[in-house]
Design a protein around this motif. Structure first.
Motif, mmCIF file in Angstrom:
data_model
loop_
_atom_site.group_PDB
_atom_site.id
_atom_site.type_symbol
_atom_site.label_atom_id
_atom_site.label_comp_id
_atom_site.label_asym_id
_atom_site.label_seq_id
_atom_site.Cartn_x
_atom_site.Cartn_y
_atom_site.Cartn_z
ATOM 1 N N SER A 83 -19.039 -26.327 32.201
ATOM 2 C CA SER A 83 -18.763 -27.740 33.015
ATOM 3 C C SER A 83 -19.929 -27.664 34.035
ATOM 4 C CB SER A 83 -17.471 -27.718 33.922
ATOM 5 O OG SER A 83 -17.393 -26.532 34.812
ATOM 6 N N TYR A 84 -20.293 -28.817 34.409
ATOM 7 C CA TYR A 84 -21.564 -28.930 35.370
ATOM 8 C C TYR A 84 -21.321 -30.190 36.315
ATOM 9 C CZ TYR A 84 -22.715 -32.683 32.069
ATOM 10 O OH TYR A 84 -22.798 -34.031 31.397
ATOM 11 N N LYS A 85 -22.178 -30.259 37.386
ATOM 12 C CA LYS A 85 -21.725 -31.163 38.466
ATOM 13 C C LYS A 85 -22.330 -32.471 38.660
ATOM 14 C CE LYS A 85 -20.278 -26.947 41.116
ATOM 15 N NZ LYS A 85 -20.609 -25.879 42.186
ATOM 16 N N THR A 86 -23.480 -32.210 38.344
ATOM 17 C CA THR A 86 -24.528 -33.680 38.640
ATOM 18 C C THR A 86 -24.982 -34.265 37.193
ATOM 19 O OG1 THR A 86 -26.628 -32.326 38.455
ATOM 20 C CG2 THR A 86 -25.501 -32.469 40.577
ATOM 21 N N SER A 87 -25.490 -35.487 37.282
ATOM 22 C CA SER A 87 -25.877 -35.811 35.947
ATOM 23 C C SER A 87 -27.111 -34.942 35.495
ATOM 24 C CB SER A 87 -26.403 -37.339 36.337
ATOM 25 O OG SER A 87 -27.599 -37.279 37.180
ATOM 26 N N ILE A 88 -27.285 -35.341 34.118
ATOM 27 C CA ILE A 88 -28.316 -34.188 33.462
ATOM 28 C C ILE A 88 -29.184 -35.044 32.609
ATOM 29 C CG2 ILE A 88 -26.813 -32.281 33.605
ATOM 30 C CD1 ILE A 88 -26.223 -32.859 30.676
ATOM 31 N N ASN A 89 -30.418 -34.464 32.361
ATOM 32 C CA ASN A 89 -31.313 -35.089 31.213
ATOM 33 C C ASN A 89 -30.920 -34.334 29.928
ATOM 34 O OD1 ASN A 89 -32.808 -36.799 33.081
ATOM 35 N ND2 ASN A 89 -34.003 -34.914 33.839
ATOM 36 N N ASN A 90 -30.533 -33.061 30.057
ATOM 37 C CA ASN A 90 -30.261 -32.527 28.862
ATOM 38 C C ASN A 90 -29.420 -31.206 29.169
ATOM 39 O OD1 ASN A 90 -32.006 -29.947 28.926
ATOM 40 N ND2 ASN A 90 -33.642 -31.481 28.711
ATOM 41 N N LEU A 91 -28.722 -30.654 28.091
ATOM 42 C CA LEU A 91 -27.788 -29.331 28.350
ATOM 43 C C LEU A 91 -28.375 -28.401 27.211
ATOM 44 C CD1 LEU A 91 -24.210 -28.875 29.330
ATOM 45 C CD2 LEU A 91 -25.371 -27.777 27.374
ATOM 46 N N GLN A 92 -28.550 -27.286 27.665
ATOM 47 C CA GLN A 92 -29.329 -26.212 26.566
ATOM 48 C C GLN A 92 -28.252 -24.925 26.702
ATOM 49 O OE1 GLN A 92 -33.669 -25.244 27.078
ATOM 50 N NE2 GLN A 92 -33.616 -27.213 28.249
ATOM 51 N N TRP A 93 -28.212 -24.328 25.465
ATOM 52 C CA TRP A 93 -27.350 -23.028 25.317
ATOM 53 C C TRP A 93 -28.282 -22.072 24.961
ATOM 54 C CZ3 TRP A 93 -22.240 -22.138 26.494
ATOM 55 C CH2 TRP A 93 -21.431 -23.209 26.603
ATOM 56 N N TYR A 94 -28.115 -20.709 25.563
ATOM 57 C CA TYR A 94 -29.137 -19.838 25.353
ATOM 58 C C TYR A 94 -27.930 -18.635 25.098
ATOM 59 C CZ TYR A 94 -33.011 -22.204 27.320
ATOM 60 O OH TYR A 94 -33.996 -22.712 27.360
ATOM 61 N N ARG A 95 -28.565 -17.510 24.409
ATOM 62 C CA ARG A 95 -27.831 -16.212 24.089
ATOM 63 C C ARG A 95 -28.648 -14.948 24.753
ATOM 64 N NH1 ARG A 95 -26.232 -13.860 18.464
ATOM 65 N NH2 ARG A 95 -27.069 -11.622 18.790
ATOM 66 N N GLN A 96 -28.081 -13.921 25.335
ATOM 67 C CA GLN A 96 -28.603 -13.003 25.889
ATOM 68 C C GLN A 96 -28.004 -11.706 25.238
ATOM 69 O OE1 GLN A 96 -28.109 -12.067 29.877
ATOM 70 N NE2 GLN A 96 -30.086 -11.467 30.267
ATOM 71 N N ASN A 97 -28.578 -10.785 24.572
ATOM 72 C CA ASN A 97 -28.384 -9.486 24.290
ATOM 73 C C ASN A 97 -28.723 -8.368 25.326
ATOM 74 O OD1 ASN A 97 -28.486 -11.176 21.512
ATOM 75 N ND2 ASN A 97 -27.772 -9.064 20.952
ATOM 76 N N SER A 98 -27.830 -7.691 25.316
ATOM 77 C CA SER A 98 -28.205 -6.329 26.351
ATOM 78 C C SER A 98 -28.749 -6.515 27.663
ATOM 79 C CB SER A 98 -28.874 -5.481 25.512
ATOM 80 O OG SER A 98 -28.170 -5.311 24.442
ATOM 81 N N GLY A 99 -28.540 -7.882 28.172
ATOM 82 C CA GLY A 99 -28.918 -7.974 29.458
ATOM 83 C C GLY A 99 -30.631 -8.245 29.850
ATOM 84 N N ARG A 100 -31.144 -8.436 28.567
ATOM 85 C CA ARG A 100 -32.601 -8.629 28.775
ATOM 86 C C ARG A 100 -32.975 -10.426 28.360
ATOM 87 N NH1 ARG A 100 -36.262 -5.148 30.694
ATOM 88 N NH2 ARG A 100 -35.440 -3.125 30.943
ATOM 89 N N GLY A 101 -34.001 -10.585 27.797
ATOM 90 C CA GLY A 101 -34.392 -11.878 27.450
ATOM 91 C C GLY A 101 -33.491 -12.658 26.985
#
Lengths: 113, 111
Positions: free
Chosen positions: B24-42
């Motif tokens: 959930s987000y609070k303001t209007s957006i241009n786009n929304l992206q999803w990311y994955r993170q393994n082991s607390g790094r990149g």
């Protein structure tokens, strides 16, 4: 390079010392971001560079933090007089244009003892 | 403050099951992206959905966006142990100059 490169990958420093963290973005990417992530938390925005525009420094937590980007490529994040609360993973990312897909480096894990 | 907030904070499922994470987000957006993170790094970019899109697919991933509710969901179908990671949503909002990330969902897929 093939991806975003950060160095060092790990840094242990004594409280009060200065540290420099380096980020080498993907060649040709005009946007460069620095984020900070504490253990188990989300990403906290620090600073953003876009081309030749003035950087957005609105996320820097104190005046001990500064960053520069030379020649539109490599960036250095400097933390002066480090404190224990500065301990975190510092992540750098770059993108070809603003806020499109961001490519992240593997981060620098900073531990202040 | 966080623009995006994911729920649940943690999710544990069996291999083969579907995993659904919400943002959930609070303001209007241009786009929304999803990311994955393994082991607390990149972080690794998974998918980007624009504000005028409602649904997007990529392999076993399905993302929906409801701008009226300011929410998005990420569905991973037929999960695998290798999907174990933290998943973050990130928003690009007008007037902001950097992506804003949520606090993430930690997904554990049991073999």
């Amino acid at each position: 390079g093939a991806g975003v490169s950060q160095s060092p990958s790990n840094k242990v420093t004594e409280k009060g010392k200065d540290v420099e963290l380096r980020c080498d973005p993907i060649s040709g990417h005009t946007a460069l971001y620095w984020y900070r992530q504490s253990l188990g938390q989300g990403l906290e925005f620090l600073i953003y560079f876009q081309g030749n525009s003035a950087p957005d420094k609105s996320g820097l937590p104190s005046d001990r933090f500064s960053a520069e980007r030379t020649g539109g490529s490599v960036s250095t994040l400097t933390i002066q007089r480090t404190q224990q609360e500065d301990s975190a993973v510092y992540l750098c990312a770059s993108s070809s244009t603003v806020n499109t897909e961001a490519f992240f480096g593997q981060g620098t894990r900073l531990t202040v003892v | 403050s966080q623009q995006g907030e994911e729920d649940p904070q943690a999710l544990s499922i069996q291999e083969g099951e579907n995993a659904t994470m919400n943002c959930s987000y609070k303001t209007s957006i241009n786009n929304l992206q999803w990311y994955r993170q393994n082991s607390g790094r990149g972080l690794v970019h998974l998918i980007l959905i624009r504000s005028n899109e409602r649904e997007k697919h990529s392999g076993r991933l399905r993302v929906t966006l409801d701008t009226s509710k300011k929410s998005s969901s990420l569905l991973i179908t037929a999960s695998r142990a290798a999907d174990t990671a933290s998943y973050f949503c990130a928003t690009d909002a007008p007037g902001r100059r950097a992506l804003t990330f949520g606090s993430g969902t930690r997904l554990q897929v049991q073999p």
